[in-house]
Write a protein that holds these residues in place. Structure first.
Motif, PDB file in Angstrom:
ATOM      1  N   ARG A  54      19.955  18.666  -9.756  1.00  0.00           N
ATOM      2  CA  ARG A  54      20.200  17.272  -9.361  1.00  0.00           C
ATOM      3  C   ARG A  54      20.381  17.146  -7.842  1.00  0.00           C
ATOM      4  N   ARG A  55      19.561  17.869  -7.130  1.00  0.00           N
ATOM      5  CA  ARG A  55      19.608  17.799  -5.668  1.00  0.00           C
ATOM      6  C   ARG A  55      18.198  17.509  -5.142  1.00  0.00           C
ATOM      7  N   TYR A  56      18.146  16.601  -4.153  1.00  0.00           N
ATOM      8  CA  TYR A  56      16.862  16.185  -3.606  1.00  0.00           C
ATOM      9  C   TYR A  56      16.463  17.099  -2.437  1.00  0.00           C
ATOM     10  N   ASN A  57      15.184  17.396  -2.386  1.00  0.00           N
ATOM     11  CA  ASN A  57      14.604  18.087  -1.226  1.00  0.00           C
ATOM     12  C   ASN A  57      13.249  17.448  -0.947  1.00  0.00           C
ATOM     13  N   TYR A  58      13.117  16.795   0.207  1.00  0.00           N
ATOM     14  CA  TYR A  58      11.897  16.056   0.517  1.00  0.00           C
ATOM     15  C   TYR A  58      10.988  16.913   1.406  1.00  0.00           C
ATOM     16  N   THR A  59       9.768  17.107   0.949  1.00  0.00           N
ATOM     17  CA  THR A  59       8.736  17.776   1.758  1.00  0.00           C
ATOM     18  C   THR A  59       7.702  16.724   2.133  1.00  0.00           C
ATOM     19  N   THR A  60       7.827  16.234   3.318  1.00  0.00           N
ATOM     20  CA  THR A  60       6.996  15.122   3.777  1.00  0.00           C
ATOM     21  C   THR A  60       5.804  15.646   4.574  1.00  0.00           C
ATOM     22  N   PRO A  61       4.828  14.786   4.810  1.00  0.00           N
ATOM     23  CA  PRO A  61       3.741  15.188   5.713  1.00  0.00           C
ATOM     24  C   PRO A  61       4.245  15.619   7.087  1.00  0.00           C
ATOM     25  N   LYS A  62       5.368  15.021   7.529  1.00  0.00           N
ATOM     26  CA  LYS A  62       5.941  15.424   8.809  1.00  0.00           C
ATOM     27  C   LYS A  62       6.381  16.881   8.758  1.00  0.00           C
ATOM     28  N   SER A  63       6.927  17.299   7.590  1.00  0.00           N
ATOM     29  CA  SER A  63       7.303  18.707   7.425  1.00  0.00           C
ATOM     30  C   SER A  63       6.083  19.601   7.563  1.00  0.00           C
ATOM     31  N   PHE A  64       4.965  19.156   6.995  1.00  0.00           N
ATOM     32  CA  PHE A  64       3.742  19.943   7.064  1.00  0.00           C
ATOM     33  C   PHE A  64       3.237  20.063   8.503  1.00  0.00           C
TER      34      PHE A  64
ATOM     35  N   ASP B  74       0.880  -1.177   0.000  1.00  0.00           N
ATOM     36  CA  ASP B  74       0.000   0.000   0.000  1.00  0.00           C
ATOM     37  C   ASP B  74       0.910   1.217   0.000  1.00  0.00           C
ATOM     38  N   TRP B  75       0.905   1.926  -1.133  1.00  0.00           N
ATOM     39  CA  TRP B  75       1.829   3.050  -1.303  1.00  0.00           C
ATOM     40  C   TRP B  75       1.143   4.340  -0.850  1.00  0.00           C
ATOM     41  N   PHE B  76       1.810   5.012   0.103  1.00  0.00           N
ATOM     42  CA  PHE B  76       1.303   6.291   0.614  1.00  0.00           C
ATOM     43  C   PHE B  76       1.892   7.420  -0.230  1.00  0.00           C
ATOM     44  N   HIS B  77       1.053   7.998  -1.078  1.00  0.00           N
ATOM     45  CA  HIS B  77       1.508   9.088  -1.930  1.00  0.00           C
ATOM     46  C   HIS B  77       1.482  10.398  -1.152  1.00  0.00           C
ATOM     47  N   GLU B  78       1.959  11.432  -1.827  1.00  0.00           N
ATOM     48  CA  GLU B  78       1.896  12.751  -1.211  1.00  0.00           C
ATOM     49  C   GLU B  78       0.454  13.084  -0.847  1.00  0.00           C
ATOM     50  N   TRP B  79       0.324  13.766   0.309  1.00  0.00           N
ATOM     51  CA  TRP B  79      -1.024  14.160   0.706  1.00  0.00           C
ATOM     52  C   TRP B  79      -1.587  15.146  -0.327  1.00  0.00           C
TER      53      TRP B  79
END
Length: 718
Positions: A346-356, A291-296
């Motif tokens: 070519r640089r990653y920046n993750y904005t996760t639900p935790k960030s929100f 079960d893949w949790f996509h971006e909110w």
């Protein structure tokens, strides 16, 4: 999943089609990684349905909600059926969450649409035979919380390993062995929940891989433990109609474990870790439902932020929807900018639900902090303005108060002066009366000493007469009725006896009526009544003998024969009478000498009583004067204290007026500046929610970007 359904659920062709679409989505759609693949799948399945079910209305292929679950009718009513609407589903899950929070530690979940769908998917996996799940999503997406809620609905106990220092493979084996005993022997349905943070070493996944693939983990139990397990399930094996051999008992044990123990893995797709683990441990992928949790989605972000902002009292209700939408907008915009950042730099920046969620908490914290700082500044200035205003208005009141206090002080001074005069007059009176009392006291002391001396003399003289009185009394004690009768019976007694009786006759005769006949005949007549005669002797008034009687008795006393010892030889009774006469006369003579002294003593006592009475009156008067003086002195002291208090109050009021005038005069210019500053602070307070929102967005999301991207986001996007 189609086999879960009951005949009453699939009565029509549209029911079957929607059930098939739901199950196909669970098998394929839930595993898709990219959002564009999900959209392609949704379009593809609709096209397939239209092509193969031409006679069915197209609205069947695009229902508002197409979710089948085992709790669609409510918690506890297990039946695989479609959910009527998202509202119904939300009510059921909210009730389940409240029940969970009553029995377990608090979970603060926002059940938006995607979250409810994930709970249904996880619950469907847990309801499946040997259903294990792999939940893939970035940190903070709610994998653990939703899995716990789904397990609670499925009535599963939840087990998680507790990492500690030194926790290794052997400790994990012990924990899994305990799970095997709990589920395989005791038959307690359990969910084994494992996250990325609980896999410090990939060796842990060797055991998990074996657990998922076959259920048998080598060297998990010692031989004695295996024997205990076989003994524990033997009766149930027999009850199932299976031969209770060791192999059959062990197979029964493993099959029950794979049925009652549900493994749920919560892994993050960030980096290459998940890909590496998938290649190294195939069962993690092959033996689980993904079960893949996509971006909110934006709707979820708005729902979450709105929920957490509901209890924020510092934010006006009309601003809360706008703030919630802007927070969601910032998250979505930064997601898009992160993709652009990856494509260009070519640089990653993750904005996760935790960030929100951290953005929301930071906003609430900063808003409270800045509001308190601004409020403190405003309060300080407002207090200053109020002080200046109150000080100006109080000066006139203080002046009026000072005038009143000065009048009161003048009156207090006059009262005190009058009391001083009264105290002086009363003090003089008391002094005079005390002089009189002292003189009287000296006089009383002199009289008292005189009385003491006279009393001593009287007592000494009376002591001389006491023996004669006692002798007379003793003489009477020798007389009695018998010897007096005997005396009276004498015909012609001796002359000495006749003289004694004649002497007694003289003393007992009334004054100036002494008989001339004092012979024996007259004596016998005197003693005629013996009892009366004795009573006359006993009650004789020895202190008041008349001069005529005393003169008449003298010749008898002068006779030598008038002696008790001499008379005793003649008659015992006559001797007692003789002794009585002699001693009575002796006592009277001494008493006559003491009587003037006694009269003087009585007069002295009278004088003493009069003096003491007079002294008592004077002392009472002095006490009354002292009491009056004490009362006046107390009144004077009170008046003096009141005068001092009034004077101090007047001085304090004068100082206060002076200070107030200095304060008002010195801060006259500050009054205007402070008022302007307060107005500026009020404007800042009205803009504070927006300012803090921009600061929070910058701190939460823009720190990782380079300057160009930050400027673009702040200037063009936000």
């Amino acid at each position: 999943g189609i086999l879960y359904s009951q005949p009453e659920v699939t009565k029509t062709a549209p029911d079957v089609i929607q059930l098939w679409m739901h199950e196909a989505s669970r098998v394929y759609r839930d595993k898709l990684i990219e959002q564009k693949d999900v959209e392609t799948y949704d379009k593809l399945i609709i096209d397939v349905c239209k092509k193969n079910f031409e006679d069915v209305d197209e609205s069947v292929f695009q229902p508002e909600v197409n979710i089948y679950t085992h709790f669609s009718l409510g918690i506890g009513e297990v039946k695989y059926a479609p959910v009527a609407s998202y509202t119904v589903l939300n009510n059921i899950l909210v009730e389940a969450l409240e029940n969970y929070n009553e029995m377990n530690s608090m979970m603060n979940l926002v059940l938006f649409r995607d979250a409810m769908e994930h709970v249904c998917r996880i619950n469907r996996i847990l309801e499946s035979p040997r259903g294990n799940a792999l939940l893939v999503g970035v940190g903070g997406s709610g994998k653990q919380s939703l899995a716990r809620l789904a397990a609670f609905i499925r009535n599963l106990e939840v087990f998680q390993i507790a990492l500690r220092k030194g926790y290794g493979l052997a400790d994990l084996k012990l924990d899994i062995a305990g799970l095997y005993m709990k589920t395989g022997v005791k038959n307690v349905p359990t969910m084994f929940l494992m996250t990325d943070s609980q896999v410090p070493d990939n060796k842990f996944l060797v055991l998990v891989n074996d657990l998922l693939s076959t259920g048998e983990i080598p060297d998990l139990f010692a031989e004695d433990e295996m024997a205990e397990i076989i003994s524990g399930v033997r009766n149930e094996v027999k009850a199932a109609g299976i031969m209770d051999s060791i192999e059959n008992c062990w197979t029964f044990f493993i099959d029950r474990i794979r049925t009652t123990l549900k493994v749920v893995l919560c892994f993050s797709p960030v980096g290459s870790t998940l890909r590496v683990r998938g290649r190294m441990f195939p069962a993690v992928i092959n033996c689980t439902n993904i079960d893949w949790f996509h971006e909110w989605p934006e709707e979820a972000l708005v729902s979450v932020s709105s929920t957490f902002l509901e209890d924020l009292d510092l934010l006006e209700p009309e601003y809360k929807p706008s703030v919630a939408e802007f927070m969601a907008y910032v998250q979505m915009t930064c997601n898009d900018k992160s993709k652009q950042y990856l494509a260009n730099d070519r640089r990653y920046n993750y904005t996760t639900p935790k960030s929100f969620l951290e953005q929301i908490e930071l906003y609430k914290k900063l808003l409270g902090l800045k509001h308190n700082e601004l409020q403190q500044k405003m309060d300080r200035l407002l207090n200053g303005l109020l002080k200046l205003q109150s000080t100006s208005s109080q000066v006139d009141d203080l002046k009026a108060k000072l005038a009143s206090q000065e009048i009161e002080l003048k009156q207090k001074n006059e009262d005190a002066d009058k009391l001083i005069q009264k105290v002086g007059v009363e003090t003089e009176k008391v002094s005079k009366e005390k002089e009189i009392a002292d003189a009287e006291e000296v006089k009383v002391d002199g009289i008292n000493k005189e009385v003491t001396i006279k009393a001593s003399d009287c007592e000494r003289d009376l002591a001389k007469a006491e023996p004669a009185l006692l002798a007379a009394q003793s003489a009477l004690d020798t007389l009695n009725k018998n010897n007096l009768t005997e005396l009276k019976s004498f015909g012609q007694p001796p002359p000495a006896v006749i003289n004694v009786v004649a002497g007694v006759l003289v003393l007992l005769s009334p004054p100036n009526k002494i008989p001339k006949d004092r012979g024996w005949k007259a004596g016998k007549l005197l003693m005629a009544k013996v009892d009366q005669f004795l009573d006359q002797l006993i009650t004789y008034d020895k202190e008041n003998i008349h001069e005529s009687n005393l003169k008449a008795i003298e010749p008898f006393l002068a006779q030598p024969e008038f002696d008790p010892e001499f008379v005793k030889s003649k008659s015992l009774a006559a001797a007692g009478l003789c002794a009585w006469v002699v001693n009575i006369i002796t006592f009277y003579k001494v008493f006559c000498d003491v009587e003037p002294k006694r009269m003087a003593l009585a007069q002295a006592n009278t004088d003493l009583a009069s003096a003491e009475e007079k002294l008592t009156v004077i002392k009472a008067k002095i006490k009354e004067l002292d009491d009056n003086l004490a009362e006046l002195t107390a009144s004077f002291e009170k008046a003096t204290a009141d005068k001092l208090r009034c004077q101090q109050e007047a001085e304090t009021t004068q100082k206060t007026i002076s200070l107030a005038n200095r304060l008002v005069g010195g801060l006259a210019s500050e009054n205007v500046r402070w008022a302007d500053t307060v107005e500026e602070f009020k404007i800042m307070a009205s803009k504070l929610p927006g300012d803090v929102l921009m600061i929070t967005a910058f701190i939460s999301y823009l720190g990782y970007f380079t300057k160009g991207y930050r400027d673009d986001l702040m200037n063009d996007c936000f």
